[in-house]
Write a protein that holds these residues in place. Structure first.
Motif, short mmCIF file in Angstrom:
data_model
loop_
_atom_site.label_atom_id
_atom_site.label_comp_id
_atom_site.label_asym_id
_atom_site.label_seq_id
_atom_site.Cartn_x
_atom_site.Cartn_y
_atom_site.Cartn_z
N PRO A 1 -8.23 -18.69 22.55
CA PRO A 1 -7.17 -18.97 23.22
C PRO A 1 -7.21 -19.46 24.77
O PRO A 1 -8.26 -18.99 25.35
CB PRO A 1 -6.30 -17.56 22.92
N ARG A 2 -6.43 -20.20 25.24
CA ARG A 2 -6.48 -20.33 26.62
C ARG A 2 -5.77 -19.24 27.54
O ARG A 2 -4.86 -18.88 27.18
CB ARG A 2 -5.77 -21.54 26.81
N TYR A 3 -6.35 -19.09 28.80
CA TYR A 3 -5.82 -18.10 29.51
C TYR A 3 -5.28 -18.62 30.54
O TYR A 3 -5.32 -19.63 31.32
CB TYR A 3 -7.17 -17.53 30.29
N ASP A 4 -3.98 -18.15 30.92
CA ASP A 4 -2.82 -18.56 31.79
C ASP A 4 -2.87 -17.61 33.12
O ASP A 4 -2.75 -16.37 32.91
CB ASP A 4 -1.46 -18.58 31.00
N LYS A 5 -3.12 -18.19 34.21
CA LYS A 5 -3.24 -17.03 35.29
C LYS A 5 -1.80 -16.52 35.62
O LYS A 5 -1.84 -15.54 36.22
CB LYS A 5 -4.09 -17.87 36.39
N GLU A 6 -0.71 -17.76 35.52
CA GLU A 6 0.31 -17.10 36.15
C GLU A 6 0.99 -15.69 35.35
O GLU A 6 1.56 -15.00 35.89
CB GLU A 6 1.43 -18.47 35.86
N SER A 7 0.76 -15.96 33.98
CA SER A 7 1.40 -14.67 33.21
C SER A 7 0.30 -13.84 32.96
O SER A 7 0.54 -12.75 32.24
CB SER A 7 2.10 -15.39 31.93
N SER A 8 -0.88 -13.95 33.37
CA SER A 8 -2.16 -13.01 33.16
C SER A 8 -2.03 -12.84 31.57
O SER A 8 -2.18 -11.55 31.10
CB SER A 8 -1.88 -11.72 33.83
N SER A 9 -1.96 -13.79 30.57
CA SER A 9 -1.93 -13.61 29.36
C SER A 9 -2.77 -14.94 28.77
O SER A 9 -3.22 -15.78 29.51
CB SER A 9 -0.60 -13.64 28.69
N PHE A 10 -3.13 -14.74 27.27
CA PHE A 10 -3.78 -15.82 26.66
C PHE A 10 -2.71 -16.30 25.99
O PHE A 10 -1.88 -15.85 25.17
CB PHE A 10 -4.84 -15.06 25.80
N LEU A 11 -2.77 -17.78 25.62
CA LEU A 11 -1.95 -18.69 24.90
C LEU A 11 -2.65 -19.24 23.66
O LEU A 11 -3.72 -19.80 23.85
CB LEU A 11 -1.30 -19.54 25.65
N LEU A 12 -1.89 -19.44 22.73
CA LEU A 12 -2.25 -20.23 21.37
C LEU A 12 -1.08 -21.42 21.45
O LEU A 12 -0.11 -21.33 21.18
CB LEU A 12 -2.21 -19.55 20.31
N SER A 13 -1.62 -22.58 21.89
CA SER A 13 -0.73 -23.82 21.73
C SER A 13 -0.44 -24.27 20.45
O SER A 13 -0.97 -23.85 19.42
CB SER A 13 -1.43 -25.05 22.68
N ALA A 14 0.71 -25.24 20.27
CA ALA A 14 1.26 -25.48 18.97
C ALA A 14 0.18 -26.41 18.18
O ALA A 14 -0.21 -26.11 17.17
CB ALA A 14 2.44 -26.04 18.93
N HIS A 15 -0.66 -27.25 18.81
CA HIS A 15 -1.51 -27.97 18.22
C HIS A 15 -2.74 -27.42 17.86
O HIS A 15 -3.52 -27.65 16.98
CB HIS A 15 -1.81 -29.11 19.27
N SER A 16 -3.14 -26.06 18.32
CA SER A 16 -4.24 -25.34 17.76
C SER A 16 -3.91 -24.40 16.64
O SER A 16 -4.92 -23.96 16.02
CB SER A 16 -4.83 -24.44 19.01
#
Length: 562
Positions: free
Chosen positions: A291-306
């Motif tokens: 997953p990609r780390y998002d600094k603004e929300s301090s969370s990890f994200l899984l995008s739709a294309h992945s």
């Protein structure tokens, strides 16, 4: 020395006379052997080595693909006082029929026929319609209406009725009835009734999706191929994925959740197919996508294309579909490892999915369950996690409905659909499944039997046993019965007949005796028998040739005249 010439001649007479007799006996023996071999041996060998092939109804099988299917929906339109349009063609009660052709291909013909019966309300129905809310009225009307599967009952109320909320023109209950505002004219009412019937029974797109194998490419939307194919059974597997057991000890009451939330739904769906449920816990099972780390929300994200890349690595660990005879529906609860928490799923627009879950058509769904971080960084590990099964099962049941094509998102905005409650689906939604699966079963049996008939006609040395032929005859009769029941409006009986047809056709198609490798081709058969018959046939053929030659010589010798 005296000679006796007559004595030598008298001694040679018996010897000379014995030679023709011996030759005649040899000719008779050779002819006898040849006659026995041809008259008795060859037919016996041919009969004992022939391939037994029971008769099959090839003409009936060929006609299944061209047999027209008529879907008859019995429908009652009941007018309450003050709701009767002024432009009715004749006084109540009366009957009317509406037909519509559903285009599939040049060979397949499907016709929808709504047999409508217009009448006025009875005294009990008027009392039920006097309830304060539409939900109370639907509950009171249920014992008074026709509960036959596939039938519909429409109660027409005045346009100004307060039974329906403001802005709502149609209320669809949990059973097989709906409350419809009159609409002023008969044309407006009939247009509204057509919309209701498409929601509660079937649509042209749902029938085309059931016959997706026969619809030409390009004429079917991609969403039409997302629903589960009709099957005699389904296996549901709930899996808990804990990739970091050193940090999390996850406790989920899956047995209690299945009994409380899933079992009522499967009890209602048991009419459609057989269901089996199991569960498992997989440790150190990761998603396979970083997953990609998002600094603004301090969370990890899984995008739709992945998301499509998540399923394959996880499916390799499941191992549930390898030994299954039926389609497997996988529902995965993923607790992310501590180094990737919290983990959220994004949609195509980049927004966070509220349920933090996604589903894959004809496969199942995955939900990410985040664990709250401990208040103190020095908290002891592993952390104990109690899963909120009510929240999880709400997502899984919604995904189960999507897998079966029971979506309520395409309903017009002026429609109000009553929640099915703990049962998970309304009675008319069950009918919606039965319509689609019955048509699909008929098409599947037709395809299976046609393929089997073409295979057996092409390969002539496959044995067709009597039990295989009986299954084929039973499948053909069941399909014809299902088509007849559909034309009479008997949905339940038609679906049961279509299930029997699927069972019989699969038994015939997958019978172990229908294996081409079990039987020798004709050239191999002769290669085996020639070394056996040739040593026996050569002496007989040579003797026959000799007899023919001697017969010709005798005919050429001149007749001796005294």
């Amino acid at each position: 020395m005296r000679q006796f010439p007559g004595r030598g001649l008298r001694g040679a007479g018996p010897v000379l006379s014995a030679v023709p007799a011996e030759r005649a006996r040899g000719r008779r023996a050779a002819l006898s052997f040849a006659t026995i071999a041809v008259v008795l041996g060859l037919p016996l060998w041919w009969k004992t080595t022939e391939t037994y092939r029971a008769a099959l109804p090839y003409a009936d099988i060929d006609g299944l693909g061209q047999q027209p299917v008529r879907l008859v929906v019995p429908m009652a339109v009941v007018f309450s006082p003050g709701s009767v349009p002024g432009d009715l063609p004749r006084p109540l009660p009366f009957r009317d029929v509406q037909e519509m052709e559903i285009s599939v291909n040049l060979r397949t013909s499907v016709t929808s026929r709504y047999e409508m019966r217009y009448r006025s309300t009875t005294g009990q129905e008027e009392a039920a319609l006097a309830a304060a809310t539409a939900r109370e009225a639907d509950a009171a009307l249920h014992p008074l209406q026709d509960t036959t599967m596939g039938s519909l009952t429409m109660y027409v109320v005045p346009e100004t009725s307060s039974l329906l909320p403001q802005g709502i023109s149609v209320y669809v209950g949990k059973h097989r009835s709906a409350l419809v505002r009159a609409g002023g004219s008969l044309a407006a009412l009939q247009a509204r009734l057509r919309e209701v019937t498409q929601v509660m029974s079937f649509t042209a797109s749902s029938i085309a999706a059931a016959l997706s194998d026969r619809v030409p490419n390009g004429q079917l939307s991609p969403d039409a191929r997302r629903n589960l194919k009709s099957s005699l059974g389904y296996e549901i597997t709930f899996s808990l994925l804990n990739p970091d057991p050193k940090s999390h000890t996850v406790d989920w009451d899956i047995e209690g959740a299945v009994n409380c939330y899933v079992k009522p739904v499967l009890d209602k769906l048991s009419l459609v197919a057989n269901f089996s449920v199991d569960s498992q816990i997989l440790y150190y099972a990761v998603l396979g996508v970083t997953p990609r780390y998002d600094k603004e929300s301090s969370s990890f994200l899984l995008s739709a294309h992945s998301l499509p890349h998540v399923i394959n690595p996880v499916e390799a660990r499941l191992g549930s579909s390898a030994a299954s005879l039926y389609p497997v529906l996988n529902f995965l609860l993923y607790v992310p490892e501590r180094s990737h928490s919290p983990l959220y799923i994004q949609d195509k627009d980049g927004a966070t999915v509220s349920t933090n879950a996604f589903h894959s058509p004809r496969w199942g769904g995955i939900m990410v369950y985040n664990v709250e971080a401990p208040a103190s960084p020095q908290a002891s590990l592993p952390l104990h996690v109690d899963v909120d099964m009510a929240r999880v099962m709400e997502v899984f049941l919604a995904q189960l409905r999507l897998l079966f094509g029971l979506s309520r998102e395409e309903v017009p905005p002026e429609f109000l659909l009553e929640s099915p409650g703990n049962e998970g689906l309304a009675d008319w939604e069950l009918d919606h499944l039965l319509w689609a699966h019955t048509v699909e079963n008929i098409a599947t049996v037709s395809t299976t039997l046609t393929s089997l008939a073409q295979l057996l006609d092409k390969i002539g040395n496959i044995v067709i046993k009597d039990d295989v032929a009986s299954e084929v005859y039973r499948a053909v009769a069941s399909v014809q019965s299902a088509v007849t029941k559909l034309s009479l409006g008997h949905l339940h009986a038609a679906f049961q007949a279509s299930k029997e047809a699927v069972t019989s056709s699969e038994r015939a198609f997958f019978d172990p005796s229908l294996l081409h490798l079990l039987y020798f081709p004709d050239d191999q058969k002769f290669a085996i028998y020639i070394p056996l018959f040739l040593p026996m046939a050569v002496p007989i053929l040579l003797s026959l040739a000799k007899i023919v030659r001697e017969t010709r010589l005798r005919k050429k010798e001149p007749t001796k005249m005294d």
